[in-house]
Write a protein that holds these residues in place. Structure first.
Motif, PDB file in Angstrom:
ATOM      1  N   VAL A  25       0.807  -1.220   0.000  1.00  0.00           N
ATOM      2  CA  VAL A  25       0.000   0.000   0.000  1.00  0.00           C
ATOM      3  C   VAL A  25       0.838   1.267   0.000  1.00  0.00           C
ATOM      4  O   VAL A  25       0.332   2.338   0.313  1.00  0.00           O
ATOM      5  CB  VAL A  25      -0.957   0.031   1.212  1.00  0.00           C
ATOM      6  CG1 VAL A  25      -2.010  -1.048   1.099  1.00  0.00           C
ATOM      7  CG2 VAL A  25      -0.193  -0.061   2.509  1.00  0.00           C
ATOM      8  N   GLY A  26       2.095   1.166  -0.361  1.00  0.00           N
ATOM      9  CA  GLY A  26       2.990   2.304  -0.263  1.00  0.00           C
ATOM     10  C   GLY A  26       2.854   3.343  -1.348  1.00  0.00           C
ATOM     11  O   GLY A  26       3.485   4.388  -1.280  1.00  0.00           O
ATOM     12  N   ASP A  27       2.023   3.089  -2.331  1.00  0.00           N
ATOM     13  CA  ASP A  27       1.883   4.105  -3.378  1.00  0.00           C
ATOM     14  C   ASP A  27       0.957   5.228  -2.904  1.00  0.00           C
ATOM     15  O   ASP A  27       0.144   5.057  -2.006  1.00  0.00           O
ATOM     16  CB  ASP A  27       1.356   3.483  -4.682  1.00  0.00           C
ATOM     17  CG  ASP A  27      -0.067   3.005  -4.545  1.00  0.00           C
ATOM     18  OD1 ASP A  27      -0.979   3.753  -4.936  1.00  0.00           O
ATOM     19  OD2 ASP A  27      -0.268   1.881  -4.030  1.00  0.00           O
ATOM     20  N   ARG A  28       1.097   6.347  -3.529  1.00  0.00           N
ATOM     21  CA  ARG A  28       0.360   7.546  -3.156  1.00  0.00           C
ATOM     22  C   ARG A  28      -1.148   7.337  -3.144  1.00  0.00           C
ATOM     23  O   ARG A  28      -1.841   7.748  -2.215  1.00  0.00           O
ATOM     24  CB  ARG A  28       0.738   8.643  -4.144  1.00  0.00           C
ATOM     25  CG  ARG A  28      -0.127   9.844  -4.113  1.00  0.00           C
ATOM     26  CD  ARG A  28       0.264  10.785  -5.231  1.00  0.00           C
ATOM     27  NE  ARG A  28      -0.580  11.943  -5.220  1.00  0.00           N
ATOM     28  CZ  ARG A  28      -0.563  12.852  -6.149  1.00  0.00           C
ATOM     29  NH1 ARG A  28       0.278  12.748  -7.152  1.00  0.00           N
ATOM     30  NH2 ARG A  28      -1.361  13.880  -6.093  1.00  0.00           N
ATOM     31  N   TRP A  29      -1.681   6.692  -4.151  1.00  0.00           N
ATOM     32  CA  TRP A  29      -3.134   6.596  -4.279  1.00  0.00           C
ATOM     33  C   TRP A  29      -3.749   5.609  -3.306  1.00  0.00           C
ATOM     34  O   TRP A  29      -4.821   5.868  -2.751  1.00  0.00           O
ATOM     35  CB  TRP A  29      -3.515   6.269  -5.718  1.00  0.00           C
ATOM     36  CG  TRP A  29      -3.082   7.340  -6.669  1.00  0.00           C
ATOM     37  CD1 TRP A  29      -2.155   7.223  -7.665  1.00  0.00           C
ATOM     38  CD2 TRP A  29      -3.523   8.697  -6.707  1.00  0.00           C
ATOM     39  NE1 TRP A  29      -2.002   8.414  -8.322  1.00  0.00           N
ATOM     40  CE2 TRP A  29      -2.836   9.347  -7.752  1.00  0.00           C
ATOM     41  CE3 TRP A  29      -4.431   9.430  -5.964  1.00  0.00           C
ATOM     42  CZ2 TRP A  29      -3.033  10.680  -8.076  1.00  0.00           C
ATOM     43  CZ3 TRP A  29      -4.631  10.771  -6.281  1.00  0.00           C
ATOM     44  CH2 TRP A  29      -3.935  11.379  -7.321  1.00  0.00           C
ATOM     45  N   SER A  30      -3.112   4.471  -3.088  1.00  0.00           N
ATOM     46  CA  SER A  30      -3.680   3.487  -2.151  1.00  0.00           C
ATOM     47  C   SER A  30      -3.802   4.075  -0.760  1.00  0.00           C
ATOM     48  O   SER A  30      -4.832   3.904  -0.092  1.00  0.00           O
ATOM     49  CB  SER A  30      -2.822   2.215  -2.109  1.00  0.00           C
ATOM     50  OG  SER A  30      -2.876   1.553  -3.344  1.00  0.00           O
ATOM     51  N   LEU A  31      -2.768   4.776  -0.317  1.00  0.00           N
ATOM     52  CA  LEU A  31      -2.813   5.399   1.007  1.00  0.00           C
ATOM     53  C   LEU A  31      -3.943   6.415   1.092  1.00  0.00           C
ATOM     54  O   LEU A  31      -4.658   6.484   2.093  1.00  0.00           O
ATOM     55  CB  LEU A  31      -1.481   6.079   1.317  1.00  0.00           C
ATOM     56  CG  LEU A  31      -0.296   5.149   1.532  1.00  0.00           C
ATOM     57  CD1 LEU A  31       0.987   5.964   1.697  1.00  0.00           C
ATOM     58  CD2 LEU A  31      -0.516   4.252   2.728  1.00  0.00           C
ATOM     59  N   VAL A  33      -6.725   6.487  -0.742  1.00  0.00           N
ATOM     60  CA  VAL A  33      -8.033   5.815  -0.804  1.00  0.00           C
ATOM     61  C   VAL A  33      -8.384   5.272   0.579  1.00  0.00           C
ATOM     62  O   VAL A  33      -9.505   5.473   1.072  1.00  0.00           O
ATOM     63  CB  VAL A  33      -8.042   4.694  -1.869  1.00  0.00           C
ATOM     64  CG1 VAL A  33      -9.276   3.816  -1.731  1.00  0.00           C
ATOM     65  CG2 VAL A  33      -7.972   5.297  -3.276  1.00  0.00           C
ATOM     66  N   VAL A  34      -7.439   4.600   1.222  1.00  0.00           N
ATOM     67  CA  VAL A  34      -7.697   4.090   2.575  1.00  0.00           C
ATOM     68  C   VAL A  34      -7.974   5.263   3.505  1.00  0.00           C
ATOM     69  O   VAL A  34      -8.899   5.203   4.328  1.00  0.00           O
ATOM     70  CB  VAL A  34      -6.525   3.219   3.083  1.00  0.00           C
ATOM     71  CG1 VAL A  34      -6.725   2.840   4.545  1.00  0.00           C
ATOM     72  CG2 VAL A  34      -6.387   1.967   2.233  1.00  0.00           C
ATOM     73  N   VAL A  51     -10.712  11.894  -3.022  1.00  0.00           N
ATOM     74  CA  VAL A  51      -9.284  11.710  -3.329  1.00  0.00           C
ATOM     75  C   VAL A  51      -8.955  12.641  -4.497  1.00  0.00           C
ATOM     76  O   VAL A  51      -9.046  12.258  -5.666  1.00  0.00           O
ATOM     77  CB  VAL A  51      -8.959  10.234  -3.645  1.00  0.00           C
ATOM     78  CG1 VAL A  51      -7.470  10.077  -3.924  1.00  0.00           C
ATOM     79  CG2 VAL A  51      -9.390   9.330  -2.493  1.00  0.00           C
ATOM     80  N   ASP A  52      -8.608  13.835  -4.154  1.00  0.00           N
ATOM     81  CA  ASP A  52      -8.383  14.893  -5.141  1.00  0.00           C
ATOM     82  C   ASP A  52      -7.316  14.499  -6.162  1.00  0.00           C
ATOM     83  O   ASP A  52      -6.226  14.071  -5.799  1.00  0.00           O
ATOM     84  CB  ASP A  52      -7.957  16.165  -4.406  1.00  0.00           C
ATOM     85  CG  ASP A  52      -8.012  17.388  -5.288  1.00  0.00           C
ATOM     86  OD1 ASP A  52      -8.938  17.480  -6.114  1.00  0.00           O
ATOM     87  OD2 ASP A  52      -7.136  18.256  -5.133  1.00  0.00           O
ATOM     88  N   GLY A  53      -7.678  14.605  -7.435  1.00  0.00           N
ATOM     89  CA  GLY A  53      -6.721  14.383  -8.516  1.00  0.00           C
ATOM     90  C   GLY A  53      -6.617  12.955  -9.033  1.00  0.00           C
ATOM     91  O   GLY A  53      -5.893  12.708  -9.989  1.00  0.00           O
ATOM     92  N   ILE A  54      -7.343  12.013  -8.437  1.00  0.00           N
ATOM     93  CA  ILE A  54      -7.234  10.619  -8.884  1.00  0.00           C
ATOM     94  C   ILE A  54      -8.117  10.404 -10.127  1.00  0.00           C
ATOM     95  O   ILE A  54      -9.265  10.839 -10.173  1.00  0.00           O
ATOM     96  CB  ILE A  54      -7.594   9.621  -7.762  1.00  0.00           C
ATOM     97  CG1 ILE A  54      -7.160   8.209  -8.144  1.00  0.00           C
ATOM     98  CG2 ILE A  54      -9.069   9.697  -7.401  1.00  0.00           C
ATOM     99  CD1 ILE A  54      -7.202   7.210  -7.002  1.00  0.00           C
ATOM    100  N   ILE A  58      -7.347   4.873 -12.318  1.00  0.00           N
ATOM    101  CA  ILE A  58      -6.436   4.620 -11.189  1.00  0.00           C
ATOM    102  C   ILE A  58      -7.242   4.214  -9.966  1.00  0.00           C
ATOM    103  O   ILE A  58      -6.877   3.265  -9.258  1.00  0.00           O
ATOM    104  CB  ILE A  58      -5.574   5.865 -10.877  1.00  0.00           C
ATOM    105  CG1 ILE A  58      -4.715   6.256 -12.073  1.00  0.00           C
ATOM    106  CG2 ILE A  58      -4.718   5.640  -9.637  1.00  0.00           C
ATOM    107  CD1 ILE A  58      -3.670   5.236 -12.451  1.00  0.00           C
ATOM    108  N   LEU A  59      -8.349   4.902  -9.703  1.00  0.00           N
ATOM    109  CA  LEU A  59      -9.199   4.554  -8.562  1.00  0.00           C
ATOM    110  C   LEU A  59      -9.700   3.121  -8.697  1.00  0.00           C
ATOM    111  O   LEU A  59      -9.654   2.349  -7.733  1.00  0.00           O
ATOM    112  CB  LEU A  59     -10.366   5.533  -8.443  1.00  0.00           C
ATOM    113  CG  LEU A  59     -11.345   5.280  -7.302  1.00  0.00           C
ATOM    114  CD1 LEU A  59     -10.645   5.213  -5.954  1.00  0.00           C
ATOM    115  CD2 LEU A  59     -12.435   6.354  -7.302  1.00  0.00           C
ATOM    116  N   THR A  60     -10.136   2.742  -9.880  1.00  0.00           N
ATOM    117  CA  THR A  60     -10.599   1.371 -10.112  1.00  0.00           C
ATOM    118  C   THR A  60      -9.505   0.362  -9.829  1.00  0.00           C
ATOM    119  O   THR A  60      -9.724  -0.627  -9.113  1.00  0.00           O
ATOM    120  CB  THR A  60     -11.096   1.211 -11.568  1.00  0.00           C
ATOM    121  OG1 THR A  60     -12.200   2.088 -11.772  1.00  0.00           O
ATOM    122  CG2 THR A  60     -11.523  -0.218 -11.858  1.00  0.00           C
TER     123      THR A  60
END
Length: 149
Positions: A25-31, A33-34, A51-54, A58-60
């Protein structure tokens, strides 16, 4: 500290555990989203707004990966077309505490107030290491008492 082999500190074990967490979960988006799910379940559209900018693609992909990891669960709230509400699982809620701590650390570094406050009095909340066997908080000056297993 216990001397039996089972409880000897191993720096490699700690590094390996951190590596697993970062790869998961170390990527920017996963963190993020959680983090957006900390206050409760969200629909895909709500997550996209929170989640601003996603990008939707990528969200999917992040939601699918988090589901495979058992961090997020998707419950249908509409069958046609299929629409889901995403919530944290128990492991996801445990991860959420770490993410909230990271967010507070980031806020402090940037000179912003802590993001979590006690609802009753408004005081910023502090997380502390707790030993359930000794039933006491392990303070920073005893950090050497904390070992990787």
């Amino acid at each position: 500290m216990r001397e039996d082999k089972q409880f000897r500190p191993d720096a490699r074990a700690g590094a390996a555990a951190l590596d697993v967490a970062a790869r998961s979960v170390g990527d920017r988006w996963s963190l993020r989203v959680v983090g957006a799910l900390l206050d409760g379940g969200r629909t895909f559209g709500e997550l996209g707004a929170d989640v601003d900018g996603i990008a939707p693609t990528i969200l999917t992909s992040r939601l699918k990966a988090l589901q495979r990891l058992g961090i997020v669960t998707a419950v249908p709230y509409e069958r046609r077309p299929p629409r889901m509400r995403y919530t944290l699982t128990e492991p996801g809620r445990r991860l959420a505490g770490a993410i909230a701590t990271l967010a507070d650390w980031g806020a402090h570094r940037e000179g912003h107030p802590a993001s979590r406050r006690h609802d009753t009095c408004g005081t910023p909340v502090e997380l502390r290491a707790w030993c359930p066997t000794c039933e006491r908080t392990v303070e920073d000056d005893h950090a050497s008492d904390l070992i990787w297993c």
